[in-house]
Design a protein around this motif. Structure first.
Motif, PDB file in Angstrom:
ATOM      1  N   GLU A 178     -15.471 -21.217 -36.686  1.00  0.00           N
ATOM      2  CA  GLU A 178     -14.656 -22.413 -36.857  1.00  0.00           C
ATOM      3  C   GLU A 178     -13.327 -21.995 -37.467  1.00  0.00           C
ATOM      4  O   GLU A 178     -13.236 -20.965 -38.147  1.00  0.00           O
ATOM      5  CB  GLU A 178     -15.374 -23.420 -37.767  1.00  0.00           C
ATOM      6  CG  GLU A 178     -14.779 -24.806 -37.768  1.00  0.00           C
ATOM      7  CD  GLU A 178     -14.684 -25.416 -36.395  1.00  0.00           C
ATOM      8  OE1 GLU A 178     -13.528 -25.642 -35.945  1.00  0.00           O
ATOM      9  OE2 GLU A 178     -15.731 -25.671 -35.753  1.00  0.00           O
ATOM     10  N   VAL A 179     -12.286 -22.768 -37.203  1.00  0.00           N
ATOM     11  CA  VAL A 179     -10.950 -22.467 -37.708  1.00  0.00           C
ATOM     12  C   VAL A 179     -10.324 -23.749 -38.247  1.00  0.00           C
ATOM     13  O   VAL A 179     -10.292 -24.769 -37.551  1.00  0.00           O
ATOM     14  CB  VAL A 179     -10.038 -21.892 -36.605  1.00  0.00           C
ATOM     15  CG1 VAL A 179      -8.638 -21.594 -37.171  1.00  0.00           C
ATOM     16  CG2 VAL A 179     -10.643 -20.622 -36.008  1.00  0.00           C
ATOM     17  N   SER A 180      -9.842 -23.704 -39.476  1.00  0.00           N
ATOM     18  CA  SER A 180      -9.114 -24.825 -40.065  1.00  0.00           C
ATOM     19  C   SER A 180      -7.681 -24.403 -40.335  1.00  0.00           C
ATOM     20  O   SER A 180      -7.423 -23.274 -40.773  1.00  0.00           O
ATOM     21  CB  SER A 180      -9.761 -25.277 -41.380  1.00  0.00           C
ATOM     22  OG  SER A 180     -10.994 -25.928 -41.153  1.00  0.00           O
TER      23      SER A 180
ATOM     24  N   GLY B  84      -2.705 -16.458 -51.327  1.00  0.00           N
ATOM     25  CA  GLY B  84      -1.405 -17.095 -51.454  1.00  0.00           C
ATOM     26  C   GLY B  84      -0.934 -17.714 -50.145  1.00  0.00           C
ATOM     27  O   GLY B  84       0.260 -17.662 -49.822  1.00  0.00           O
ATOM     28  N   LEU B  85      -1.860 -18.308 -49.403  1.00  0.00           N
ATOM     29  CA  LEU B  85      -1.534 -18.809 -48.068  1.00  0.00           C
ATOM     30  C   LEU B  85      -0.881 -20.183 -48.158  1.00  0.00           C
ATOM     31  O   LEU B  85      -1.483 -21.133 -48.660  1.00  0.00           O
ATOM     32  CB  LEU B  85      -2.808 -18.887 -47.221  1.00  0.00           C
ATOM     33  CG  LEU B  85      -2.611 -19.300 -45.767  1.00  0.00           C
ATOM     34  CD1 LEU B  85      -1.846 -18.218 -45.004  1.00  0.00           C
ATOM     35  CD2 LEU B  85      -3.960 -19.572 -45.092  1.00  0.00           C
ATOM     36  N   ASP B  86       0.314 -20.281 -47.639  1.00  0.00           N
ATOM     37  CA  ASP B  86       1.000 -21.572 -47.582  1.00  0.00           C
ATOM     38  C   ASP B  86       0.832 -22.224 -46.212  1.00  0.00           C
ATOM     39  O   ASP B  86       0.651 -23.433 -46.117  1.00  0.00           O
ATOM     40  CB  ASP B  86       2.487 -21.391 -47.880  1.00  0.00           C
ATOM     41  CG  ASP B  86       3.245 -22.698 -47.814  1.00  0.00           C
ATOM     42  OD1 ASP B  86       2.989 -23.578 -48.665  1.00  0.00           O
ATOM     43  OD2 ASP B  86       4.071 -22.852 -46.890  1.00  0.00           O
ATOM     44  N   GLU B  87       0.884 -21.421 -45.170  1.00  0.00           N
ATOM     45  CA  GLU B  87       0.812 -21.949 -43.809  1.00  0.00           C
ATOM     46  C   GLU B  87       0.053 -20.963 -42.937  1.00  0.00           C
ATOM     47  O   GLU B  87       0.373 -19.775 -42.914  1.00  0.00           O
ATOM     48  CB  GLU B  87       2.228 -22.167 -43.270  1.00  0.00           C
ATOM     49  CG  GLU B  87       2.315 -23.025 -42.033  1.00  0.00           C
ATOM     50  CD  GLU B  87       3.762 -23.420 -41.724  1.00  0.00           C
ATOM     51  OE1 GLU B  87       4.322 -24.232 -42.489  1.00  0.00           O
ATOM     52  OE2 GLU B  87       4.328 -22.897 -40.754  1.00  0.00           O
ATOM     53  N   GLY B  88      -0.966 -21.441 -42.246  1.00  0.00           N
ATOM     54  CA  GLY B  88      -1.750 -20.542 -41.408  1.00  0.00           C
ATOM     55  C   GLY B  88      -3.127 -21.093 -41.138  1.00  0.00           C
ATOM     56  O   GLY B  88      -3.318 -22.299 -40.971  1.00  0.00           O
ATOM     57  N   LEU B  89      -4.122 -20.192 -41.146  1.00  0.00           N
ATOM     58  CA  LEU B  89      -5.467 -20.545 -40.725  1.00  0.00           C
ATOM     59  C   LEU B  89      -6.514 -19.946 -41.642  1.00  0.00           C
ATOM     60  O   LEU B  89      -6.318 -18.867 -42.209  1.00  0.00           O
ATOM     61  CB  LEU B  89      -5.731 -20.032 -39.301  1.00  0.00           C
ATOM     62  CG  LEU B  89      -4.732 -20.424 -38.209  1.00  0.00           C
ATOM     63  CD1 LEU B  89      -4.994 -19.615 -36.945  1.00  0.00           C
ATOM     64  CD2 LEU B  89      -4.804 -21.912 -37.930  1.00  0.00           C
ATOM     65  N   VAL B  90      -7.642 -20.642 -41.769  1.00  0.00           N
ATOM     66  CA  VAL B  90      -8.849 -20.078 -42.362  1.00  0.00           C
ATOM     67  C   VAL B  90      -9.884 -19.959 -41.249  1.00  0.00           C
ATOM     68  O   VAL B  90     -10.209 -20.951 -40.588  1.00  0.00           O
ATOM     69  CB  VAL B  90      -9.408 -20.953 -43.500  1.00  0.00           C
ATOM     70  CG1 VAL B  90     -10.686 -20.337 -44.055  1.00  0.00           C
ATOM     71  CG2 VAL B  90      -8.384 -21.115 -44.618  1.00  0.00           C
TER      72      VAL B  90
ATOM     73  N   PHE C  94     -11.944 -15.403 -43.494  1.00  0.00           N
ATOM     74  CA  PHE C  94     -10.684 -14.768 -43.883  1.00  0.00           C
ATOM     75  C   PHE C  94      -9.535 -15.704 -43.526  1.00  0.00           C
ATOM     76  O   PHE C  94      -9.719 -16.703 -42.800  1.00  0.00           O
ATOM     77  CB  PHE C  94     -10.501 -13.400 -43.217  1.00  0.00           C
ATOM     78  CG  PHE C  94     -10.585 -13.407 -41.711  1.00  0.00           C
ATOM     79  CD1 PHE C  94      -9.468 -13.713 -40.934  1.00  0.00           C
ATOM     80  CD2 PHE C  94     -11.770 -13.096 -41.074  1.00  0.00           C
ATOM     81  CE1 PHE C  94      -9.542 -13.711 -39.556  1.00  0.00           C
ATOM     82  CE2 PHE C  94     -11.865 -13.093 -39.685  1.00  0.00           C
ATOM     83  CZ  PHE C  94     -10.738 -13.396 -38.919  1.00  0.00           C
ATOM     84  N   THR C  95      -8.351 -15.400 -44.021  1.00  0.00           N
ATOM     85  CA  THR C  95      -7.174 -16.202 -43.721  1.00  0.00           C
ATOM     86  C   THR C  95      -6.213 -15.415 -42.842  1.00  0.00           C
ATOM     87  O   THR C  95      -6.226 -14.180 -42.816  1.00  0.00           O
ATOM     88  CB  THR C  95      -6.432 -16.620 -44.997  1.00  0.00           C
ATOM     89  OG1 THR C  95      -5.980 -15.445 -45.687  1.00  0.00           O
ATOM     90  CG2 THR C  95      -7.323 -17.440 -45.911  1.00  0.00           C
ATOM     91  N   GLN C  96      -5.367 -16.161 -42.122  1.00  0.00           N
ATOM     92  CA  GLN C  96      -4.295 -15.554 -41.332  1.00  0.00           C
ATOM     93  C   GLN C  96      -3.025 -16.373 -41.553  1.00  0.00           C
ATOM     94  O   GLN C  96      -3.042 -17.598 -41.353  1.00  0.00           O
ATOM     95  CB  GLN C  96      -4.635 -15.550 -39.838  1.00  0.00           C
ATOM     96  CG  GLN C  96      -5.754 -14.608 -39.457  1.00  0.00           C
ATOM     97  CD  GLN C  96      -6.067 -14.678 -37.965  1.00  0.00           C
ATOM     98  OE1 GLN C  96      -6.486 -15.713 -37.470  1.00  0.00           O
ATOM     99  NE2 GLN C  96      -5.847 -13.592 -37.259  1.00  0.00           N
ATOM    100  N   ALA C  97      -1.964 -15.721 -41.949  1.00  0.00           N
ATOM    101  CA  ALA C  97      -0.679 -16.407 -42.061  1.00  0.00           C
ATOM    102  C   ALA C  97      -0.138 -16.682 -40.662  1.00  0.00           C
ATOM    103  O   ALA C  97      -0.227 -15.829 -39.773  1.00  0.00           O
ATOM    104  CB  ALA C  97       0.303 -15.549 -42.858  1.00  0.00           C
TER     105      ALA C  97
END
Length: 283
Positions: A34-36, A83-89, A115-118
């Protein structure tokens, strides 16, 4: 800054994050994901994504390893640590590690990775120019409503798009568009009606799709859920696609031919604005 990932209860530097070579996600694609989206450091429409995560797990017989509150805590912690401001989890659950055998292992514990992706979402230049798409045959299995990690057909579709200089591929079955390789497909007819395929096992129940349909109804836009053909796509006034990473993305070219006026259309632009307002108002 070193990225932090989550693996089975631990927050680890990305380079140290690992799972067993016997994991069934690796061996059989036996798992779901899943991706948010994250906008301004906040999760977007996250409850819908976590509900779909739970549904996908139930459909393939994997026990959900966490209650919703714990999933939210994991996501929020990853956003904070990175420190993610904009992107995906990104979240993935597999049936776990076991000796390689096709039948379900009796004692395997689900593997959980996140994990996160900017990613630039608001100022995505593609939204200004509009995206090119190509059509490809839909060669996937019959349970596309499950967000499976088995994505080879989508990988090949996306690669076909990339080789054609396009951003997305719309998949075709029996002459009708099913969905994008990683998105939901929409057209706008010459009469101004928004059209998207109705939900079934043939396509993923898109969370952004659901929100866009609700926004269209709220703001008096006419929308029909029905099949539409490749010919209708080529002859449409507008087209666009939706996803957690693209939000609402206007389409300006299909299979190398200009669509509509060759620039993002008013309906797609309006829905993109409305979706950003929606996204910024909710967790």
């Amino acid at each position: 800054m070193t990225r932090t990932a989550y693996v089975n209860g631990q927050y680890l530097p990305l380079e140290q994050a690992a799972v067993s070579v016997m994991d069934r996600g690796f061996l059989f694609a036996d798992g779901i994901y899943e991706v948010s989206a994250v906008l301004g450091g906040r999760l977007v429409d996250n409850a819908g994504h976590l509900a779909r995560l739970a549904r996908s797990l139930a459909e393939i017989g994997i026990s959900n390893p966490h209650p919703i509150e714990e999933w939210v805590r994991i996501e929020t912690e990853l956003v904070s640590r990175n420190g993610l401001d904009e992107g995906l989890v990104y979240m993935q659950v597999t049936r776990g590690a076991a000796e390689r055998d096709f039948s379900f292992p009796k004692d395997a514990v689900p593997t959980v990775v996140a994990f996160t992706q900017a990613k630039t979402i608001r100022a995505n230049p593609l939204a200004e120019t509009g995206a090119k798409v190509v059509t490809v045959p839909d060669i996937r299995w019959q349970r596309r409503d499950i967000k499976s990690v088995a994505l080879l057909a989508q990988v090949l579709a996306k690669q076909a798009a990339a080789e054609a200089g396009a951003a997305e591929a719309f998949m075709v079955e029996d002459g009708a568009i099913t969905e994008g390789s990683s998105s939901t497909a929409f057209i706008v007819t010459r009469e101004g009606t928004i059209v998207t395929r109705p939900l079934s096992n043939a396509l993923l129940p898109g969370i952004t799709r659901r929100a866009v349909i609700a926004l269209a109804a709220e703001f008096g836009l006419t929308l029909e859920e029905r099949l539409f053909s490749v010919e209708e796509l080529h002859g449409a006034a507008e087209a666009f696609y939706t996803s957690a990473s693209a939000f609402v993305m206007p389409v300006v070219s299909v299979d190398g031919e200009t669509l509509g006026e060759g620039r993002p259309g008013p309906v797609a632009r309006r829905l993109r604005e409305l979706y950003f307002t929606f996204a910024e108002a909710r967790d």
